[in-house]
Write a protein that holds these residues in place. Structure first.
Motif, PDB file in Angstrom:
ATOM      1  N   ASP A   1       0.831  -1.201   0.000  1.00 50.58           N
ATOM      2  CA  ASP A   1       0.000   0.000   0.000  1.00 50.58           C
ATOM      3  C   ASP A   1       0.867   1.252   0.000  1.00 50.58           C
ATOM      4  OD1 ASP A   1      -2.403   1.468   0.038  1.00 50.58           O
ATOM      5  OD2 ASP A   1      -2.361   1.616   2.220  1.00 50.58           O
ATOM      6  N   GLY A   2       0.673   2.090  -1.026  1.00 46.96           N
ATOM      7  CA  GLY A   2       1.416   3.338  -1.128  1.00 46.96           C
ATOM      8  C   GLY A   2       2.810   3.197  -1.694  1.00 46.96           C
ATOM      9  N   HIS A   3       3.169   2.007  -2.133  1.00 48.16           N
ATOM     10  CA  HIS A   3       4.530   1.763  -2.617  1.00 48.16           C
ATOM     11  C   HIS A   3       4.560   1.435  -4.101  1.00 48.16           C
ATOM     12  CE1 HIS A   3       6.410   1.946   1.330  1.00 48.16           C
ATOM     13  NE2 HIS A   3       5.300   1.355   1.771  1.00 48.16           N
ATOM     14  N   LYS A   4       5.770   1.372  -4.626  1.00 47.05           N
ATOM     15  CA  LYS A   4       6.007   1.052  -6.029  1.00 47.05           C
ATOM     16  C   LYS A   4       6.482  -0.398  -6.128  1.00 47.05           C
ATOM     17  CE  LYS A   4       8.910   2.302  -9.942  1.00 47.05           C
ATOM     18  NZ  LYS A   4      10.017   3.129 -10.423  1.00 47.05           N
ATOM     19  N   ILE A   5       5.791  -1.181  -6.941  1.00 44.32           N
ATOM     20  CA  ILE A   5       6.176  -2.568  -7.203  1.00 44.32           C
ATOM     21  C   ILE A   5       6.554  -2.680  -8.677  1.00 44.32           C
ATOM     22  CG2 ILE A   5       5.411  -4.984  -7.257  1.00 44.32           C
ATOM     23  CD1 ILE A   5       5.483  -3.853  -4.428  1.00 44.32           C
ATOM     24  N   THR A   6       7.675  -3.327  -8.936  1.00 44.81           N
ATOM     25  CA  THR A   6       8.102  -3.565 -10.315  1.00 44.81           C
ATOM     26  C   THR A   6       8.305  -5.063 -10.505  1.00 44.81           C
ATOM     27  OG1 THR A   6       9.245  -1.430 -10.348  1.00 44.81           O
ATOM     28  CG2 THR A   6       9.773  -2.981 -12.114  1.00 44.81           C
ATOM     29  N   THR A   7       7.665  -5.594 -11.546  1.00 42.91           N
ATOM     30  CA  THR A   7       7.882  -6.978 -11.955  1.00 42.91           C
ATOM     31  C   THR A   7       8.673  -6.940 -13.261  1.00 42.91           C
ATOM     32  OG1 THR A   7       5.873  -7.151 -13.301  1.00 42.91           O
ATOM     33  CG2 THR A   7       5.661  -7.641 -10.929  1.00 42.91           C
ATOM     34  N   ILE A   8       9.017  -8.084 -13.791  1.00 39.87           N
ATOM     35  CA  ILE A   8       9.800  -8.133 -15.029  1.00 39.87           C
ATOM     36  C   ILE A   8       9.081  -7.396 -16.163  1.00 39.87           C
ATOM     37  CG2 ILE A   8       8.939 -10.341 -15.917  1.00 39.87           C
ATOM     38  CD1 ILE A   8      12.643  -9.433 -15.822  1.00 39.87           C
ATOM     39  N   GLU A   9       7.750  -7.416 -16.142  1.00 36.55           N
ATOM     40  CA  GLU A   9       6.984  -6.725 -17.183  1.00 36.55           C
ATOM     41  C   GLU A   9       7.200  -5.213 -17.133  1.00 36.55           C
ATOM     42  OE1 GLU A   9       4.720 -10.500 -16.235  1.00 36.55           O
ATOM     43  OE2 GLU A   9       5.647  -8.921 -15.042  1.00 36.55           O
ATOM     44  N   GLY A  10       7.549  -4.685 -15.981  1.00 38.70           N
ATOM     45  CA  GLY A  10       7.726  -3.255 -15.817  1.00 38.70           C
ATOM     46  C   GLY A  10       9.082  -2.727 -16.249  1.00 38.70           C
ATOM     47  N   LEU A  11       9.992  -3.612 -16.634  1.00 38.99           N
ATOM     48  CA  LEU A  11      11.320  -3.147 -17.038  1.00 38.99           C
ATOM     49  C   LEU A  11      11.351  -2.667 -18.482  1.00 38.99           C
ATOM     50  CD1 LEU A  11      13.760  -5.679 -15.345  1.00 38.99           C
ATOM     51  CD2 LEU A  11      12.936  -3.476 -14.500  1.00 38.99           C
ATOM     52  N   GLU A  12      10.570  -3.289 -19.339  1.00 38.29           N
ATOM     53  CA  GLU A  12      10.513  -2.896 -20.744  1.00 38.29           C
ATOM     54  C   GLU A  12       9.854  -1.523 -20.855  1.00 38.29           C
ATOM     55  OE1 GLU A  12       8.224  -4.234 -24.801  1.00 38.29           O
ATOM     56  OE2 GLU A  12       8.463  -5.705 -23.216  1.00 38.29           O
ATOM     57  N   LYS A  13      10.441  -0.649 -21.644  1.00 42.66           N
ATOM     58  CA  LYS A  13       9.909   0.703 -21.844  1.00 42.66           C
ATOM     59  C   LYS A  13       9.760   0.982 -23.338  1.00 42.66           C
ATOM     60  CE  LYS A  13      10.121   1.790 -17.464  1.00 42.66           C
ATOM     61  NZ  LYS A  13       9.139   1.189 -16.667  1.00 42.66           N
ATOM     62  N   ASP A  14       8.578   1.332 -23.741  1.00 38.94           N
ATOM     63  CA  ASP A  14       8.296   1.690 -25.139  1.00 38.94           C
ATOM     64  C   ASP A  14       8.776   0.617 -26.117  1.00 38.94           C
ATOM     65  OD1 ASP A  14       7.177   4.168 -24.338  1.00 38.94           O
ATOM     66  OD2 ASP A  14       9.206   5.030 -24.215  1.00 38.94           O
ATOM     67  N   GLY A  15       8.555  -0.640 -25.772  1.00 39.45           N
ATOM     68  CA  GLY A  15       8.921  -1.741 -26.650  1.00 39.45           C
ATOM     69  C   GLY A  15      10.390  -2.102 -26.637  1.00 39.45           C
ATOM     70  N   GLU A  16      11.167  -1.436 -25.774  1.00 35.78           N
ATOM     71  CA  GLU A  16      12.602  -1.713 -25.696  1.00 35.78           C
ATOM     72  C   GLU A  16      12.916  -2.403 -24.378  1.00 35.78           C
ATOM     73  OE1 GLU A  16      16.769   0.772 -25.594  1.00 35.78           O
ATOM     74  OE2 GLU A  16      15.135   1.544 -26.839  1.00 35.78           O
ATOM     75  N   LEU A  17      13.630  -3.516 -24.479  1.00 36.05           N
ATOM     76  CA  LEU A  17      14.010  -4.238 -23.278  1.00 36.05           C
ATOM     77  C   LEU A  17      14.954  -3.409 -22.432  1.00 36.05           C
ATOM     78  CD1 LEU A  17      14.707  -7.827 -24.694  1.00 36.05           C
ATOM     79  CD2 LEU A  17      12.684  -7.036 -23.457  1.00 36.05           C
ATOM     80  N   ASP A  18      14.916  -3.622 -21.138  1.00 38.63           N
ATOM     81  CA  ASP A  18      15.884  -3.035 -20.224  1.00 38.63           C
ATOM     82  C   ASP A  18      17.270  -3.566 -20.594  1.00 38.63           C
ATOM     83  OD1 ASP A  18      16.201  -1.685 -17.380  1.00 38.63           O
ATOM     84  OD2 ASP A  18      17.385  -3.534 -17.342  1.00 38.63           O
ATOM     85  N   VAL A  19      18.287  -2.784 -20.346  1.00 37.88           N
ATOM     86  CA  VAL A  19      19.660  -3.178 -20.660  1.00 37.88           C
ATOM     87  C   VAL A  19      20.005  -4.529 -20.021  1.00 37.88           C
ATOM     88  CG1 VAL A  19      20.691  -1.844 -18.763  1.00 37.88           C
ATOM     89  CG2 VAL A  19      22.045  -2.362 -20.793  1.00 37.88           C
ATOM     90  N   LEU A  20      19.489  -4.789 -18.845  1.00 39.71           N
ATOM     91  CA  LEU A  20      19.763  -6.054 -18.162  1.00 39.71           C
ATOM     92  C   LEU A  20      19.064  -7.224 -18.862  1.00 39.71           C
ATOM     93  CD1 LEU A  20      21.293  -7.229 -15.791  1.00 39.71           C
ATOM     94  CD2 LEU A  20      19.416  -6.560 -14.314  1.00 39.71           C
ATOM     95  N   GLN A  21      17.828  -7.017 -19.274  1.00 35.38           N
ATOM     96  CA  GLN A  21      17.122  -8.064 -20.017  1.00 35.38           C
ATOM     97  C   GLN A  21      17.863  -8.396 -21.310  1.00 35.38           C
ATOM     98  OE1 GLN A  21      13.423  -5.743 -19.995  1.00 35.38           O
ATOM     99  NE2 GLN A  21      12.367  -7.602 -19.279  1.00 35.38           N
ATOM    100  N   GLN A  22      18.304  -7.361 -22.021  1.00 30.86           N
ATOM    101  CA  GLN A  22      19.016  -7.586 -23.273  1.00 30.86           C
ATOM    102  C   GLN A  22      20.343  -8.300 -23.038  1.00 30.86           C
ATOM    103  OE1 GLN A  22      17.670  -6.863 -26.452  1.00 30.86           O
ATOM    104  NE2 GLN A  22      19.303  -8.313 -26.896  1.00 30.86           N
ATOM    105  N   ALA A  23      21.033  -7.951 -21.967  1.00 29.26           N
ATOM    106  CA  ALA A  23      22.302  -8.613 -21.650  1.00 29.26           C
ATOM    107  C   ALA A  23      22.083 -10.090 -21.337  1.00 29.26           C
ATOM    108  CB  ALA A  23      22.985  -7.911 -20.485  1.00 29.26           C
ATOM    109  N   PHE A  24      20.995 -10.425 -20.656  1.00 29.10           N
ATOM    110  CA  PHE A  24      20.699 -11.836 -20.388  1.00 29.10           C
ATOM    111  C   PHE A  24      20.507 -12.596 -21.694  1.00 29.10           C
ATOM    112  CE2 PHE A  24      20.622 -11.152 -15.984  1.00 29.10           C
ATOM    113  CZ  PHE A  24      20.324 -12.312 -15.301  1.00 29.10           C
ATOM    114  N   ILE A  25      19.869 -11.983 -22.665  1.00 24.98           N
ATOM    115  CA  ILE A  25      19.684 -12.619 -23.972  1.00 24.98           C
ATOM    116  C   ILE A  25      21.027 -12.749 -24.670  1.00 24.98           C
ATOM    117  CG2 ILE A  25      18.699 -12.324 -26.282  1.00 24.98           C
ATOM    118  CD1 ILE A  25      16.296 -10.920 -24.828  1.00 24.98           C
ATOM    119  N   ASP A  26      21.768 -11.647 -24.735  1.00 23.54           N
ATOM    120  CA  ASP A  26      23.039 -11.633 -25.461  1.00 23.54           C
ATOM    121  C   ASP A  26      24.071 -12.590 -24.876  1.00 23.54           C
ATOM    122  OD1 ASP A  26      21.852  -9.692 -27.032  1.00 23.54           O
ATOM    123  OD2 ASP A  26      22.922  -8.019 -26.081  1.00 23.54           O
ATOM    124  N   CYS A  27      24.039 -12.801 -23.581  1.00 26.65           N
ATOM    125  CA  CYS A  27      25.017 -13.667 -22.910  1.00 26.65           C
ATOM    126  C   CYS A  27      24.503 -15.093 -22.703  1.00 26.65           C
ATOM    127  CB  CYS A  27      25.414 -13.052 -21.566  1.00 26.65           C
ATOM    128  SG  CYS A  27      26.295 -11.492 -21.737  1.00 26.65           S
TER     129      CYS A  27
END
Length: 160
Positions: free
Chosen positions: A68-94
């Motif tokens: 209540d009153g806080h910010k929760i982020t799940t994996i779905e919240g890392l992608e912004k405007d159709g672009e993966l988060d740098v960490l998500q992309q690194a997991f794919i690339d590596c």
């Protein structure tokens, strides 16, 4: 039932929860975020990790009412405007994933680390991931992915 208001993946959300509802259950049942998986149900495996105000927590141990009153982020919240988060992309690339069951928890645990320390040592990454269990990759590709993401963040000149 208690009504709570939270910011979930950058959207204001409202939920009615019982006092004994766990955060993982609210995220999965109320908001249909099935990337938040339950492994052990005891905070030992890290599979259910989410960010609570940018801090990694095991959602199987957190009462939903504490959101209540806080910010929760799940994996779905890392992608912004159709672009993966740098960490998500690194997991794919590596090639840091195999079956993918632990991946959201791994990424969110290390995201919390990178938000605190954009240039962690390999030992700091290992300590951060000590609470996350993977049965497929042997961890080396995961460590490489986090280091790769940190280098990319530094190269972009981002603060976080």
């Amino acid at each position: 039932m208690t009504r709570i208001t939270l910011t979930l993946n950058d959207e204001k959300r409202i939920a009615d929860v019982d006092a004994d509802t766990r955060l993982i259950d609210m995220l999965r049942d109320e908001f249909r975020l099935v990337s938040v998986r339950e492994g052990c149900g005891a905070g030992e495996c890290g599979v259910c990790t989410v960010l609570l105000d940018e801090m990694a927590v095991c959602s199987c141990l957190v009462p939903a009412i504490q959101a209540d009153g806080h910010k929760i982020t799940t994996i779905e919240g890392l992608e912004k405007d159709g672009e993966l988060d740098v960490l998500q992309q690194a997991f794919i690339d590596c090639d840091a994933t195999q079956c993918g069951f632990c991946t959201p928890g791994m990424i969110l645990s290390t995201k919390a680390l990178l938000l605190q320390n954009a240039c962690p040592s390999r030992e700091e990454i290992k300590r951060t991931l000590a609470g996350n269990v993977c049965r497929c990759t042997g961890y080396i590709p995961i460590l490489n992915a986090v280091e790769t993401a940190a280098r990319r963040i530094a190269a972009r000149g981002e603060k976080r």
